[in-house]
Design a protein around this motif. Sequence first.
Motif, PDB file in Angstrom:
ATOM      1  N   GLY A 313      21.896  40.580  79.790  1.00 17.12           N
ATOM      2  CA  GLY A 313      22.837  41.569  80.294  1.00 17.12           C
ATOM      3  C   GLY A 313      23.229  42.608  79.263  1.00 17.12           C
ATOM      4  O   GLY A 313      23.566  43.750  79.604  1.00 17.12           O
ATOM      5  N   LEU A 314      23.201  42.239  77.972  1.00 18.08           N
ATOM      6  CA  LEU A 314      23.555  43.184  76.912  1.00 18.08           C
ATOM      7  C   LEU A 314      22.357  43.984  76.407  1.00 18.08           C
ATOM      8  O   LEU A 314      22.538  45.030  75.770  1.00 18.08           O
ATOM      9  CB  LEU A 314      24.186  42.423  75.738  1.00 18.08           C
ATOM     10  N   PRO A 331      16.187  32.439  84.783  1.00 16.58           N
ATOM     11  CA  PRO A 331      16.692  33.701  85.335  1.00 16.58           C
ATOM     12  C   PRO A 331      17.112  33.587  86.786  1.00 16.58           C
ATOM     13  O   PRO A 331      17.050  34.555  87.552  1.00 16.58           O
ATOM     14  CB  PRO A 331      15.471  34.618  85.197  1.00 16.58           C
ATOM     15  N   VAL A 332      17.525  32.402  87.189  1.00 20.02           N
ATOM     16  CA  VAL A 332      17.906  32.121  88.575  1.00 20.02           C
ATOM     17  C   VAL A 332      19.201  31.323  88.559  1.00 20.02           C
ATOM     18  O   VAL A 332      19.624  30.816  87.533  1.00 20.02           O
ATOM     19  CB  VAL A 332      16.804  31.337  89.314  1.00 20.02           C
ATOM     20  N   GLY A 333      19.818  31.203  89.728  1.00 23.13           N
ATOM     21  CA  GLY A 333      21.096  30.513  89.768  1.00 23.13           C
ATOM     22  C   GLY A 333      21.356  29.807  91.074  1.00 23.13           C
ATOM     23  O   GLY A 333      20.583  29.887  92.027  1.00 23.13           O
ATOM     24  N   ILE A 351      18.250  36.815  89.059  1.00 21.55           N
ATOM     25  CA  ILE A 351      19.179  37.692  88.369  1.00 21.55           C
ATOM     26  C   ILE A 351      18.407  38.738  87.575  1.00 21.55           C
ATOM     27  O   ILE A 351      17.375  38.434  86.971  1.00 21.55           O
ATOM     28  CB  ILE A 351      20.076  36.885  87.409  1.00 21.55           C
ATOM     29  N   ALA A 352      18.916  39.962  87.568  1.00 27.89           N
ATOM     30  CA  ALA A 352      18.327  41.033  86.761  1.00 27.89           C
ATOM     31  C   ALA A 352      19.453  41.793  86.064  1.00 27.89           C
ATOM     32  O   ALA A 352      20.603  41.756  86.494  1.00 27.89           O
ATOM     33  CB  ALA A 352      17.505  41.981  87.630  1.00 27.89           C
ATOM     34  N   ASN A 353      19.125  42.490  84.980  1.00 28.86           N
ATOM     35  CA  ASN A 353      20.138  43.266  84.259  1.00 28.86           C
ATOM     36  C   ASN A 353      20.181  44.707  84.760  1.00 28.86           C
ATOM     37  O   ASN A 353      19.567  45.055  85.770  1.00 28.86           O
ATOM     38  CB  ASN A 353      19.904  43.189  82.745  1.00 28.86           C
ATOM     39  N   GLY A 356      17.046  46.323  85.613  1.00 21.34           N
ATOM     40  CA  GLY A 356      16.208  45.617  86.573  1.00 21.34           C
ATOM     41  C   GLY A 356      15.322  44.558  85.945  1.00 21.34           C
ATOM     42  O   GLY A 356      14.379  44.077  86.576  1.00 21.34           O
ATOM     43  N   GLU A 357      15.635  44.149  84.714  1.00 22.50           N
ATOM     44  CA  GLU A 357      14.808  43.185  83.987  1.00 22.50           C
ATOM     45  C   GLU A 357      15.296  41.767  84.232  1.00 22.50           C
ATOM     46  O   GLU A 357      16.490  41.471  84.096  1.00 22.50           O
ATOM     47  CB  GLU A 357      14.846  43.493  82.491  1.00 22.50           C
TER      48      GLU A 357
END
Length: 426
Positions: A313-314, A331-333, A351-353, A356-357
């Motif tokens: 995210g950063l 990368p999933v939840g 999940i993506a930042n 979109g990564e």
Amino acid sequence: MLKFKYNWIVTLLIVPLLWSCQEDEEVVTPPITDIEVSLVDTTFQIMREWYLWNAEMPNVNPDDFETADALIDALRNPLDKWSYIEEEEAYDNFFNNAQYEGYGFRWGLDEQDQLRIAFTYRDSPFGKLGVDRSWIINKINGKSMSSILANDGVTKEIAESTNTFELIDDQGNIITETLTKATIGINTVLHHQIFDVSGTKVGYLVFNSFLATSIDELKPIFQEFNQAGIDELVLDLRYNGGGRVNVAEYMAANIAGNRASGRNFIEYIFNELQPEQNQDVTFNQPDYPLDLDRLIAITSKSTASASELVINGLAPFMDVVVIGENTHGKPVGSFPFKFGGYAINPISFKIANDNGEGEYFRGFAPDAFVPDDLAHKFGDPLEARLQEALYFIENGLFLNGTARLEPSVAKHQIEWTGFRREIGAY
């Protein structure tokens, strides 16, 4: 359908809001006499509607499965190492109350294959005994650790509520104690301090689970770092298996400060049956903005979920330097569906930042591979991973050619799965 709010949970993992639905939409079957059959049927329906890989699930008959766990295993996508079912009380105690039953320690093997304490929680049988990082566990119940690891492992050896531990402290003293498992209050901040590195103020924070109690622990530390005007932050997430998304966002917002204001921290992406759940999570206004140009993260294969969320995210807003080992790669939840005294947690979104990564199933590779140094305590500038970080800050390069070295595989791995992996300690 009510739309989920992001600010509830991530776990090795991720967990938003507790499940709720409108009265005209049933997601679970009504209670019947055999709770296990009911749990199987309920889990099957949830998996069909909410599982991230629901379109790829094999065609099975839920009546063929005696337990819901067996059903999940049969439906599990090859990428999925995390879907699980846990008793609701234990689940809520951990994520909401920062509590679990145990002894309050984590172990790891040093280079001599000695079993050393990685950390302890203050409010625990081990913590109250004074056990600290670097101590050696020599025997359990009179058995050598080599024999325990070669057979059933530590988890089975200490399955009973009371066990006898023979420990060697950092002065070489042998301490033998019979201890009983207790309800442990988790301190998610394991250590923090500020270093002066040739005039550069460096904050160091060892953080170990994103739980409901964590923001209250983090606030005074970020306030201290803010008032000290730190120039760099070394965020030690080496044992952090995840937790709540809102805590991860709080941490990331304070680290990035104004540079991320109004931008997206993450994006939730659900399966094609739940498009209305897709949403962006923006950064909130930080309490104590550090406004840093980069983050140095200390990681291991246990760095997962919400921890990886902070790193990813950063990344669009600052340099993120990774020291240690490859992260876990999650990368999933998931979020809990509550039924019959159980919390059903199928992986339900990716999940993506802000760029979109996502899709980091192989984890984040370290810029410098450094093995865990269990012989030194947190905050000791000679502890290998912290030493690497401080050297990099001072010199702009890594020690001893560590950049991009491939890690070796440990002889013995901690044998946790499911909810126990979430807790990450005994």
